[in-house]
Write an enzyme that holds these catalytic residues in place. Sequence first.
Site, short mmCIF file in Angstrom:
data_model
loop_
_atom_site.label_atom_id
_atom_site.label_comp_id
_atom_site.label_asym_id
_atom_site.label_seq_id
_atom_site.Cartn_x
_atom_site.Cartn_y
_atom_site.Cartn_z
CG ASP A 187 -3.29 3.81 4.36
OD1 ASP A 187 -4.35 3.55 4.96
OD2 ASP A 187 -2.93 3.21 3.32
CE LYS A 197 -8.63 -3.21 4.71
NZ LYS A 197 -8.26 -4.34 3.86
CD1 TRP A 243 -1.71 -2.31 2.10
CD2 TRP A 243 -2.61 -1.79 0.12
NE1 TRP A 243 -2.50 -3.35 1.71
CE2 TRP A 243 -3.06 -3.07 0.50
CE3 TRP A 243 -3.05 -1.26 -1.09
CZ2 TRP A 243 -3.93 -3.82 -0.28
CZ3 TRP A 243 -3.92 -2.01 -1.88
CH2 TRP A 243 -4.35 -3.27 -1.47
#
Length: 358
Positions: free
Chosen positions: A168, A192, A101
């Site tokens: 993030d 999530k 990511w």
Amino acid sequence: MNRKLNFSAGPSALPLSVLERAQNELTDYQGKGFSIMEISHRSKIFEEVHYGAMAKARELYGIGEEYDVLFLQGGAHLQFAMIPLNLAAKGVAQYADTGVWTSKAIKEAANVGIAYEVVASSKETSYDRIPEVKFSDDAAYGYVCTNNTIYGTQYRELPRSKAPLVVDASSDFFSRPVDFTDVGLLYGGAQKNAGPSGVTVVIIRKDMLERACMDRTPTMLRYDTHASAASLYNTPPTFGIYLLNLTLGWVQEQGGLAGVNRINEQKAALLYGAIDGSGGFYKGHAQKDSRSLMNVSFTIANRELEAAFISESENAGMLGLKGHRHVGGIRASIYNAVSIENVRTLAEFMKEFARKNG
């Protein structure tokens, strides 16, 4: 009801009580004769949901009016571009590379043509650890990803930085307290720990809005566009925000972020205990001081047994345990809504599988 034990990496398990309430209100929201999906995002009824979710986010993270809470779309992938387009007008943006990511975020920084550099990385050891990172005081921002779903690594705490931190937090969002002292922007997809896919929450310090935007940034991709319109500049994902509001309410009921963090630590200890106590049958991917509380990635010493592990776990009612293609093996994602009882069941399954096949 035959509910599976859901260890999927995302979209992932939601609290059953949240799903049941949404089910009950789906066609008749609070007895008003319509679904929350069927009314204007500018109506007073939806605004109560919208601003209620913002207030819960503030309360859970303990932040004040110095931050704006934005509800956007496009997931982390859009943030990879929005962040440099908005925040890198002056100075060099610095990144810590800890996996897929952050690598994608770095690539997007190159795509939009900003000045950037990678100042820390664990790539050379297959992203099995969180590297030490020091951002320059005059950096435009220092970028980190707090938890890495694929490799199962997680920052124990945020690095200290005079430059504003851009964080993030997609895969450990609303799972533990966060020190916002140095945070200029923190974001995460809801899918999530905080709700369904389709909602991206961005928490941005207001001074970042004032100093940031590049002239060439499109109106829709400017943070100040959405901040000035209270995230109602365009039609927001109303049902996703409704579920976000319910899920954050559930987190509050668990004792807030400190409460869910205590449970998450217990869940992780069960699985890492099964790995470490297997006599080498299982091997965790992450180094012990970088282990994630959210995603437990591991392999079996005899890799030929991994397919059988996945098959037998599915037969036992467990979902989502196949590892990501970058690492292979097995991955258990144990986000907030995964109960400690479900994790205990998985840990016992792991021990029995090792006993039978070791």
